[in-house]
Scaffold this active site. Structure first.
Site, PDB file in Angstrom:
ATOM      1  N   GLU A  49       1.219   0.580  10.137  1.00  0.00           N
ATOM      2  CA  GLU A  49      -0.229   0.352  10.339  1.00  0.00           C
ATOM      3  C   GLU A  49      -0.926   1.617  10.822  1.00  0.00           C
ATOM      4  N   GLY A  50      -0.429   2.783  10.378  1.00  0.00           N
ATOM      5  CA  GLY A  50      -0.956   4.067  10.830  1.00  0.00           C
ATOM      6  C   GLY A  50      -0.114   4.533  12.000  1.00  0.00           C
ATOM      7  N   GLY A 110       2.675   7.799   2.492  1.00  0.00           N
ATOM      8  CA  GLY A 110       2.685   6.881   3.630  1.00  0.00           C
ATOM      9  C   GLY A 110       1.376   6.998   4.396  1.00  0.00           C
ATOM     10  N   SER A 111       1.243   8.066   5.167  1.00  0.00           N
ATOM     11  CA  SER A 111       0.010   8.251   5.957  1.00  0.00           C
ATOM     12  C   SER A 111      -1.189   8.555   5.075  1.00  0.00           C
ATOM     13  N   LEU A 164       0.846  -1.200   0.000  1.00  0.00           N
ATOM     14  CA  LEU A 164       0.000   0.000   0.000  1.00  0.00           C
ATOM     15  C   LEU A 164       0.881   1.249   0.000  1.00  0.00           C
ATOM     16  N   ALA A 183      -5.358  -6.001  10.875  1.00  0.00           N
ATOM     17  CA  ALA A 183      -3.969  -6.026  11.357  1.00  0.00           C
ATOM     18  C   ALA A 183      -3.804  -5.145  12.598  1.00  0.00           C
ATOM     19  N   TRP A 239       8.782   0.141   1.919  1.00  0.00           N
ATOM     20  CA  TRP A 239       8.601  -0.222   3.332  1.00  0.00           C
ATOM     21  C   TRP A 239       7.571  -1.332   3.453  1.00  0.00           C
ATOM     22  N   LEU A 250      -6.418  -3.181   7.016  1.00  0.00           N
ATOM     23  CA  LEU A 250      -5.661  -2.575   8.121  1.00  0.00           C
ATOM     24  C   LEU A 250      -6.406  -2.747   9.439  1.00  0.00           C
ATOM     25  N   ASP A 292      15.852   0.917  31.195  1.00  0.00           N
ATOM     26  CA  ASP A 292      16.406   1.827  32.210  1.00  0.00           C
ATOM     27  C   ASP A 292      16.703   1.049  33.494  1.00  0.00           C
TER      28      ASP A 292
HETATM   29  P1  TGC Z   1     -11.203   8.542   3.966  1.00  0.00           P
HETATM   30  O1  TGC Z   1     -11.820   9.491   2.988  1.00  0.00           O
HETATM   31  O2  TGC Z   1     -11.319   8.838   5.423  1.00  0.00           O
HETATM   32  O3  TGC Z   1     -11.766   7.082   3.726  1.00  0.00           O
HETATM   33  C1  TGC Z   1     -11.893   6.521   2.430  1.00  0.00           C
HETATM   34  C2  TGC Z   1     -13.017   5.499   2.508  1.00  0.00           C
HETATM   35  O4  TGC Z   1     -12.657   4.463   3.412  1.00  0.00           O
HETATM   36  C3  TGC Z   1     -13.556   4.425   4.539  1.00  0.00           C
HETATM   37  N1  TGC Z   1     -12.705   4.177   5.710  1.00  0.00           N
HETATM   38  C4  TGC Z   1     -12.590   2.958   6.248  1.00  0.00           C
HETATM   39  N2  TGC Z   1     -13.205   1.799   5.960  1.00  0.00           N
HETATM   40  C5  TGC Z   1     -12.883   0.721   6.688  1.00  0.00           C
HETATM   41  N3  TGC Z   1     -11.977   0.785   7.690  1.00  0.00           N
HETATM   42  C6  TGC Z   1     -11.326   1.924   8.010  1.00  0.00           C
HETATM   43  N4  TGC Z   1     -10.416   1.939   8.977  1.00  0.00           N
HETATM   44  C7  TGC Z   1     -11.630   3.088   7.271  1.00  0.00           C
HETATM   45  N5  TGC Z   1     -11.196   4.380   7.306  1.00  0.00           N
HETATM   46  C8  TGC Z   1     -11.869   5.020   6.343  1.00  0.00           C
HETATM   47  C9  TGC Z   1     -14.222   5.774   4.564  1.00  0.00           C
HETATM   48  O5  TGC Z   1     -15.488   5.691   5.179  1.00  0.00           O
HETATM   49  C10 TGC Z   1     -14.322   6.060   3.084  1.00  0.00           C
HETATM   50  O6  TGC Z   1     -15.371   5.260   2.566  1.00  0.00           O
HETATM   51  P2  TGC Z   1     -16.250   5.738   1.301  1.00  0.00           P
HETATM   52  O7  TGC Z   1     -17.336   4.717   1.218  1.00  0.00           O
HETATM   53  O8  TGC Z   1     -16.735   7.110   1.673  1.00  0.00           O
HETATM   54  O9  TGC Z   1     -15.326   5.722   0.142  1.00  0.00           O
HETATM   55  O10 TGC Z   1      -9.719   8.311   3.534  1.00  0.00           O
HETATM   56  P3  TGC Z   1      -8.491   9.283   3.607  1.00  0.00           P
HETATM   57  O11 TGC Z   1      -7.788   9.169   2.302  1.00  0.00           O
HETATM   58  O12 TGC Z   1      -8.877  10.646   4.081  1.00  0.00           O
HETATM   59  O13 TGC Z   1      -7.550   8.553   4.700  1.00  0.00           O
HETATM   60  C11 TGC Z   1      -7.901   8.417   5.987  1.00  0.00           C
HETATM   61  C12 TGC Z   1      -6.694   7.881   6.799  1.00  0.00           C
HETATM   62  C13 TGC Z   1      -5.618   8.941   6.906  1.00  0.00           C
HETATM   63  C14 TGC Z   1      -7.211   7.584   8.189  1.00  0.00           C
HETATM   64  C15 TGC Z   1      -6.142   6.602   6.177  1.00  0.00           C
HETATM   65  O14 TGC Z   1      -5.646   6.820   4.949  1.00  0.00           O
HETATM   66  C16 TGC Z   1      -5.086   5.934   7.031  1.00  0.00           C
HETATM   67  O15 TGC Z   1      -5.436   5.091   7.857  1.00  0.00           O
HETATM   68  N6  TGC Z   1      -3.770   6.239   6.835  1.00  0.00           N
HETATM   69  C17 TGC Z   1      -2.699   5.476   7.480  1.00  0.00           C
HETATM   70  C18 TGC Z   1      -2.033   4.600   6.445  1.00  0.00           C
HETATM   71  C19 TGC Z   1      -1.665   3.253   6.997  1.00  0.00           C
HETATM   72  O16 TGC Z   1      -2.073   2.848   8.073  1.00  0.00           O
HETATM   73  N7  TGC Z   1      -0.891   2.515   6.246  1.00  0.00           N
HETATM   74  C20 TGC Z   1      -0.558   1.173   6.635  1.00  0.00           C
HETATM   75  C21 TGC Z   1       0.138   0.435   5.531  1.00  0.00           C
HETATM   76  S1  TGC Z   1       0.241  -1.298   5.809  1.00  0.00           S
HETATM   77  C22 TGC Z   1       1.367  -1.453   7.023  1.00  0.00           C
HETATM   78  O17 TGC Z   1       1.853  -0.563   7.610  1.00  0.00           O
HETATM   79  C23 TGC Z   1       1.707  -2.867   7.338  1.00  0.00           C
HETATM   80  S2  TGC Z   1       2.811  -3.051   8.631  1.00  0.00           S
HETATM   81  C24 TGC Z   1       3.075  -4.675   8.432  1.00  0.00           C
HETATM   82  C25 TGC Z   1       3.559  -5.413   9.586  1.00  0.00           C
HETATM   83  O18 TGC Z   1       2.776  -5.673  10.537  1.00  0.00           O
HETATM   84  O19 TGC Z   1       4.738  -5.838   9.510  1.00  0.00           O
HETATM   85  P1  FAD Z   2       4.744   9.910   6.953  1.00  0.00           P
HETATM   86  O1  FAD Z   2       3.360   9.722   6.510  1.00  0.00           O
HETATM   87  O2  FAD Z   2       5.684  10.692   6.111  1.00  0.00           O
HETATM   88  O3  FAD Z   2       4.716  10.551   8.418  1.00  0.00           O
HETATM   89  C1  FAD Z   2       5.900  11.125   9.019  1.00  0.00           C
HETATM   90  C2  FAD Z   2       5.476  11.824  10.325  1.00  0.00           C
HETATM   91  O4  FAD Z   2       4.498  12.832  10.026  1.00  0.00           O
HETATM   92  C3  FAD Z   2       4.816  10.881  11.324  1.00  0.00           C
HETATM   93  O5  FAD Z   2       5.168  11.300  12.634  1.00  0.00           O
HETATM   94  C4  FAD Z   2       3.331  11.117  11.098  1.00  0.00           C
HETATM   95  O6  FAD Z   2       2.541  10.826  12.249  1.00  0.00           O
HETATM   96  C5  FAD Z   2       3.320  12.610  10.792  1.00  0.00           C
HETATM   97  N1  FAD Z   2       2.145  12.969   9.994  1.00  0.00           N
HETATM   98  C6  FAD Z   2       1.779  12.511   8.770  1.00  0.00           C
HETATM   99  N2  FAD Z   2       0.624  13.081   8.369  1.00  0.00           N
HETATM  100  C7  FAD Z   2       0.248  13.918   9.368  1.00  0.00           C
HETATM  101  C8  FAD Z   2      -0.878  14.765   9.576  1.00  0.00           C
HETATM  102  N3  FAD Z   2      -1.851  14.881   8.672  1.00  0.00           N
HETATM  103  N4  FAD Z   2      -0.935  15.477  10.726  1.00  0.00           N
HETATM  104  C9  FAD Z   2       0.038  15.361  11.666  1.00  0.00           C
HETATM  105  N5  FAD Z   2       1.118  14.567  11.541  1.00  0.00           N
HETATM  106  C10 FAD Z   2       1.212  13.846  10.403  1.00  0.00           C
HETATM  107  N6  FAD Z   2       3.398  -0.404   4.443  1.00  0.00           N
HETATM  108  C11 FAD Z   2       2.727  -1.287   3.645  1.00  0.00           C
HETATM  109  O7  FAD Z   2       1.946  -0.880   2.795  1.00  0.00           O
HETATM  110  N7  FAD Z   2       2.902  -2.619   3.797  1.00  0.00           N
HETATM  111  C12 FAD Z   2       3.751  -3.149   4.702  1.00  0.00           C
HETATM  112  O8  FAD Z   2       3.880  -4.366   4.820  1.00  0.00           O
HETATM  113  C13 FAD Z   2       4.498  -2.255   5.537  1.00  0.00           C
HETATM  114  N8  FAD Z   2       5.413  -2.734   6.407  1.00  0.00           N
HETATM  115  C14 FAD Z   2       6.195  -1.866   7.111  1.00  0.00           C
HETATM  116  C15 FAD Z   2       7.233  -2.353   7.909  1.00  0.00           C
HETATM  117  C16 FAD Z   2       8.047  -1.476   8.598  1.00  0.00           C
HETATM  118  C17 FAD Z   2       9.182  -2.009   9.421  1.00  0.00           C
HETATM  119  C18 FAD Z   2       7.802  -0.096   8.545  1.00  0.00           C
HETATM  120  C19 FAD Z   2       8.652   0.873   9.334  1.00  0.00           C
HETATM  121  C20 FAD Z   2       6.797   0.416   7.751  1.00  0.00           C
HETATM  122  C21 FAD Z   2       5.982  -0.474   7.013  1.00  0.00           C
HETATM  123  N9  FAD Z   2       4.988   0.007   6.146  1.00  0.00           N
HETATM  124  C22 FAD Z   2       4.276  -0.859   5.364  1.00  0.00           C
HETATM  125  C23 FAD Z   2       4.848   1.433   5.934  1.00  0.00           C
HETATM  126  C24 FAD Z   2       4.066   2.149   7.034  1.00  0.00           C
HETATM  127  O9  FAD Z   2       2.707   1.839   6.964  1.00  0.00           O
HETATM  128  C25 FAD Z   2       4.306   3.647   6.895  1.00  0.00           C
HETATM  129  O10 FAD Z   2       5.650   3.862   7.307  1.00  0.00           O
HETATM  130  C26 FAD Z   2       3.349   4.468   7.733  1.00  0.00           C
HETATM  131  O11 FAD Z   2       2.035   4.408   7.220  1.00  0.00           O
HETATM  132  C27 FAD Z   2       3.778   5.961   7.824  1.00  0.00           C
HETATM  133  O12 FAD Z   2       4.087   6.459   6.570  1.00  0.00           O
HETATM  134  P2  FAD Z   2       5.501   7.232   6.340  1.00  0.00           P
HETATM  135  O13 FAD Z   2       6.579   6.363   6.867  1.00  0.00           O
HETATM  136  O14 FAD Z   2       5.558   7.642   4.931  1.00  0.00           O
HETATM  137  O15 FAD Z   2       5.420   8.489   7.292  1.00  0.00           O
END
Ligand code: TGC
Ligand code: FAD
Length: 387
Positions: A366-367, A140-141, A134, A245, A165, A242, A339
């Site tokens: 994961e956010g 990222g965020s 993703l 997870a 990432w 998400l 610590d």
């Molecule tokens: P937004 O306009 O708020 O939402 C778009 C559509 O999605 C719906 N929605 C959700 N639906 C289900 N579950 C949720 N948690 C939902 N959040 C929003 C929303 O109702 C809307 O639906 P519709 O029908 O109106 O289209 O979207 P936005 O673009 O403003 O973004 C909102 C935001 C910032 C909260 C979202 O983009 C976000 O959560 N950002 C964080 C990104 C993130 O978590 N990335 C993770 C990548 S994967 C990863 O990190 C794996 S780590 C792997 C490991 O464990 O090793």
């Molecule tokens: P950014 O979005 O650039 O954020 C940087 C800083 O700015 C953070 O402190 C954040 O909180 C802050 N920030 C961002 N937006 C705002 C706002 N609107 N207001 C205030 N503060 C804000 N992703 C996948 O898709 N799949 C994976 O399997 C996966 N695995 C990962 C494994 C590891 C070890 C790591 C470190 C990351 C992984 N990720 C994965 C990516 C991860 O989901 C992103 O790192 C995460 O979503 C944050 O994005 P970014 O690193 O680009 O930070």
């Protein structure tokens, strides 16, 4: 002493026999099978692939899913599995989270019958490894801005762009990739070895070292039309993955926190300073008491999530509250344990520093902590403050 220092409110007594059995089985697996590999894996910056089939055999991959040979466990059992895995290492829980919640779940929830038949048994058994693409270098965020595109060309989709990432990127047999087409964002299945699909490892991580992280590149990568996940309609589907997870992380982080508390308790009772055990000093007891209180409240929060999930009423903002709270408390617990262990705390002979380093990643992926607070803030105020 009637209170168990490792389970202050005796939450274990509320578990069913099956839930206790699942948790004990995973704890045993972590101690006996996983831990012997951990120190070397962490040092070398790799995931011990030897244990993947064992995770499959024990039914720990996609354990929350029903059918296709999956364990079909209840929500609390699934959470307890994540907690026990992360008691070992966040990298181990990450592996299971990605495979089960981010790869198997979307195929199970949004895939065609053919896709499910082909991939779910392989992924469940650990015969195939998956990854979830993703995040992009510039998104990222805010994944909605993604630049990776999918364009239809006859009986194929053509993917262009990159993801970074990504856990397991360089070793995955299959990637669930999110890409933009004219009608919005959809999920696609991309198999290792497809022309135009490149998988690369990221090196030099100081956190989550016993986990593989990398990037995915798509250069006119042609995949069959049937590889789109047919039930995906937008970013919402990726966010639904998400949710699964993040729920697991809310439990998982508690495992790392509890392991840190256990280590700090053992150490402070045995370490003599100023002629007395460290544990006998008020300042140390205050630190231990705060750790225990935080961990206990985190467990209560996670338990309530499990109840809501079982009832089918769990809301994303509730998961966000627990993800950010429990990861933060775990990070603080691991740092406090570090610590209390003094200089020994920075040695890899102990566990707390490794947990603290790992949790820096868990805090971000994961956010991020901020993003989850903004999701809770939006729920409280009705006002969106992301952009
Ligand atoms: P937004 O306009 O708020 O939402 C778009 C559509 O999605 C719906 N929605 C959700 N639906 C289900 N579950 C949720 N948690 C939902 N959040 C929003 C929303 O109702 C809307 O639906 P519709 O029908 O109106 O289209 O979207 P936005 O673009 O403003 O973004 C909102 C935001 C910032 C909260 C979202 O983009 C976000 O959560 N950002 C964080 C990104 C993130 O978590 N990335 C993770 C990548 S994967 C990863 O990190 C794996 S780590 C792997 C490991 O464990 O090793
Ligand atoms: P950014 O979005 O650039 O954020 C940087 C800083 O700015 C953070 O402190 C954040 O909180 C802050 N920030 C961002 N937006 C705002 C706002 N609107 N207001 C205030 N503060 C804000 N992703 C996948 O898709 N799949 C994976 O399997 C996966 N695995 C990962 C494994 C590891 C070890 C790591 C470190 C990351 C992984 N990720 C994965 C990516 C991860 O989901 C992103 O790192 C995460 O979503 C944050 O994005 P970014 O690193 O680009 O930070």
């Amino acid at each position: 002493m009637t209170v168990n220092p490792h389970d202050f409110l005796n939450l274990e007594s509320t578990l069913t026999e099956e839930q206790k059995m699942v948790a004990n089985m995973v704890r045993q697996f972590v101690d006996q099978t996983y831990r012997p590999y951990l120190r070397t894996a962490y040092e070398q910056g790799t995931f011990p692939t030897e244990i993947i089939p064992k995770l499959g055999e024990l039914g720990l991959l996609g354990a929350q899913l029903k059918g296709y040979g999956c364990s079909g466990l209840d929500s609390l059992s699934y959470g307890l599995i994540m907690k026990e895995l992360e008691r070992g290492d966040s990298g181990l829980r990450s592996f299971a989270s990605v495979q089960g919640a981010l790869v198997m779940y979307p195929i199970h929830a949004f895939g065609s019958e053919d896709q499910k038949q082909k991939w779910l048994p392989l992924l469940r058994e650990g015969k195939a490894v998956g990854c979830f693409g993703l995040t992009e270098p510039d998104f990222g965020s805010n994944p909605s801005g993604m630049r990776t595109t999918a364009k239809k060309d006859g009986s194929h989709w053509v993917l262009n762009g990159s993801k970074t990432w990504i856990t397991n990127a360089s070793v995955a047999d299959v990637a669930v990739v999110w890409a933009k087409m004219d009608q919005g964002i959809r999920g696609f299945i991309v198999e290792k070895g497809t022309a135009g699909f490149e998988q690369k490892a990221i090196h030099g991580k100081l956190s989550l070292r016993a986990s593989v992280t990398g990037s995915l590149f798509f250069h006119d990568c042609r995949i069959p039309a049937a590889n789109m996940l047919p039930e995906t309609v937008g970013l919402k589907n990726a966010l639904m993955c998400l949710n699964q997870a993040r729920y697991g992380i809310a439990f998982g982080a508690l495992g790392a926190a509890e392991d840190s508390l256990q280590e700090a308790l053992e150490y402070s009772k045995n370490r003599i300073m100023f002629d007395k055990p460290l544990a006998s000093f008020q300042l140390i007891q205050r630190k231990l008491a705060i750790m225990s209180t935080q961990i206990t409240t985190g467990n209560l929060l996670a338990r309530r999530l499990a109840e809501l999930k079982s009832a089918g009423t769990l809301e994303p903002a509730q998961i966000s509250m627990a993800k950010q709270n429990n990861v933060l408390l775990a990070l603080e617990a691991a740092r406090t344990a570090r610590d209390i262990l003094g200089a020994n705390g920075i040695s890899d002979e102990y566990r707390c520093m490794r947990h603290a380093c790992n949790l820096e990643s868990v805090y971000t992926y994961e956010g991020t902590n901020d993003i989850h607070l903004l999701i809770v803030g939006q729920q409280l105020t009705g006002l969106q403050a992301f952009s």
